[in-house]
Motif scaffolding. Structure first.
Motif, PDB file in Angstrom:
ATOM      1  N   VAL A 124     -58.876  34.825  41.529  1.00 38.78           N
ATOM      2  CA  VAL A 124     -59.861  33.988  41.111  1.00 38.78           C
ATOM      3  C   VAL A 124     -59.449  32.593  40.717  1.00 38.78           C
ATOM      4  O   VAL A 124     -60.274  31.441  40.265  1.00 38.78           O
ATOM      5  N   GLY A 125     -58.134  32.099  41.109  1.00 43.09           N
ATOM      6  CA  GLY A 125     -57.753  30.652  40.844  1.00 43.09           C
ATOM      7  C   GLY A 125     -56.485  30.406  41.280  1.00 43.09           C
ATOM      8  O   GLY A 125     -55.758  31.318  41.967  1.00 43.09           O
ATOM      9  N   ASP A 126     -56.198  29.196  41.178  1.00 43.67           N
ATOM     10  CA  ASP A 126     -54.642  28.742  41.957  1.00 43.67           C
ATOM     11  C   ASP A 126     -53.992  28.503  40.603  1.00 43.67           C
ATOM     12  O   ASP A 126     -54.085  27.467  40.013  1.00 43.67           O
ATOM     13  N   ILE A 127     -52.990  29.241  40.481  1.00 46.84           N
ATOM     14  CA  ILE A 127     -52.145  28.985  39.390  1.00 46.84           C
ATOM     15  C   ILE A 127     -51.380  27.503  39.228  1.00 46.84           C
ATOM     16  O   ILE A 127     -50.906  27.018  38.169  1.00 46.84           O
ATOM     17  N   SER A 128     -50.940  27.101  40.481  1.00 48.42           N
ATOM     18  CA  SER A 128     -50.311  25.823  40.537  1.00 48.42           C
ATOM     19  C   SER A 128     -51.314  24.613  39.997  1.00 48.42           C
ATOM     20  O   SER A 128     -50.643  23.639  39.401  1.00 48.42           O
ATOM     21  N   GLU A 129     -52.530  24.839  40.121  1.00 49.79           N
ATOM     22  CA  GLU A 129     -53.325  23.779  39.587  1.00 49.79           C
ATOM     23  C   GLU A 129     -53.673  23.936  37.998  1.00 49.79           C
ATOM     24  O   GLU A 129     -53.562  22.913  37.320  1.00 49.79           O
TER      25      GLU A 129
END
Length: 390
Positions: A124-129
């Motif tokens: 559900v999302g990008d951890i690096s962002e």
């Protein structure tokens, strides 16, 4: 044959008026917590804060409470209890579903692998962002977290992405895994509610949690003086609540904007949220991280021009005119000013935005949800060939 599906997430619940596990998020009330996955008897394993909130409404699920914590330090202190409870929940499951990014999600992947249980992931999302990339330390931590997340996704036998291509490129699933791509945005009343008239004064509206600052409400407050220099009388309405609201109020006061920023707080009634969005001239979401944000799709369904950051699936929703770089205050102010100052542009962008939401209409969601549910339930069949643990 029946399947015991257990969903384990980083979500946080409170206690309702009767002491039951409950939520103050309208999207999670009832069966909203498992939107996109139609398994009636699914068990939910989630953090539950031991406090009562009279605003909270019950979730329709059997809930196993995890220790409530906030922050990495508290996560580490609660790790033994978390591992014990997760192990028990996973061992009782035929299929485990979890979400990434998130510490609970990563821990669940490890426990599921050791327990040899089939795993389905919702990316559900990008951890690096989410972790940021501004400093060297942030970049190092982000790269490490992204690698761990990518490996975790490879272990799953079924994967749902909330984007059509953005998250798939960063976190591809294993070749033998089955995957679907859809956001579980449920527009419902957003499509049929009567339209309120826009406010008389130029108004920017933003909706999102203020528990942390990743929704960028601080950026909107800081950009407001520059916008008002070009578009006098501009007002900012922030809908949402959380621990950071005190900081945001101080920020508005320090910038001399306290009379031009309305903190609407947590708005429980969907019709009232829609009214706020309708009265706005522009909907803003300068987030520092996103998957595919439900609130942005909802605003688009109301024919709102938008200004949002180039993160996650937002780039799949909006054209370049409505996109800004993360944390770029000057660019944010310019984009808001340009759209607020041009009525014809606002009308055109609003029409185009509404046309773009066809993949999120109820019929499309129902079909995608059926596909995802079928994948998850099929993983409980021991005759299926298991994906090799990489």
């Amino acid at each position: 044959m029946g399947h015991r599906v257990v969903m384990i997430t980083d979500s946080r619940l409170v206690r309702g008026p009767g002491g039951e596990p409950a939520t103050t998020d309208p999207a999670l009330v009832g069966r909203g917590w498992n939107r996109g996955l139609d398994v009636p008897d699914m068990k939910y394993v989630v953090r539950v804060e031991d406090r009562r909130d009279d605003r909270a409404e019950a979730v329709d699920a059997e809930v196993t409470p995890l220790p409530y914590y906030v922050g990495l330090g508290a996560f580490v202190r609660n790790l033994p209890s978390l591992l014990r409870l997760l192990w028990k929940a996973v061992r009782e499951a035929d299929v485990v579903v979890t979400r990434l990014p998130g510490l609970i999600g990563l821990l669940t992947v490890v426990v599921t692998t050791v327990a040899r249980r089939p795993l389905a992931l919702e990316v559900v999302g990008d951890i690096s962002e989410a972790l940021g990339r501004r400093t060297l330390l942030q970049r190092m931590i982000s790269r490490t977290a992204a690698r761990l997340t990518a490996k975790a996704v490879k272990r799953a036998r079924g994967v749902r992405y909330v984007t059509q291509q953005t998250l798939q490129a960063s976190y591809p699933c294993a070749p033998a895994a089955r995957s679907v791509a859809f956001s579980s945005v449920q527009l419902g009343p957003w499509l049929s509610a009567p339209r309120a008239m826009p406010a008389e004064a130029p108004t920017i509206v933003a909706v999102g949690s203020q528990e942390q600052l990743y929704k960028g409400h601080d950026l909107l407050i800081e950009a407001l003086p520059a916008v008002r220099d070009e578009i006098p009388g501009t007002q900012l309405v922030l809908i949402g609540g959380g621990r950071s609201q005190g900081y945001l109020r101080d920020l508005a006061r320090q910038g001399g904007m306290e009379d031009h920023v309305t903190f609407a707080g947590h708005v429980k009634d969907t019709a009232e949220v829609i009214r706020h969005v309708d009265r706005g001239w522009v909907y803003a979401m300068p987030s520092r991280t996103e998957g595919l944000p439900r609130a942005l799709v909802e605003a688009m369904s109301r024919e709102k021009p938008c200004v949002a950051s180039r993160v996650g699936g937002i780039t799949e929703l909006l054209d370049d005119l409505q996109l800004v770089d993360v944390d770029d205050l000057a660019q944010l102010a310019r984009s808001l000013t340009q759209i607020l100052g041009d009525a014809n542009l606002r009308a055109r962008l609003g029409r185009e935005n509404k046309d773009r939401i066809s993949p999120y209409l109820p019929g499309a969601l129902a079909r995608a949800s059926q596909d995802w549910t079928g994948i998850v339930l099929s993983l409980g069949d021991p005759r299926r060939t298991q994906v090799d643990n990489l």
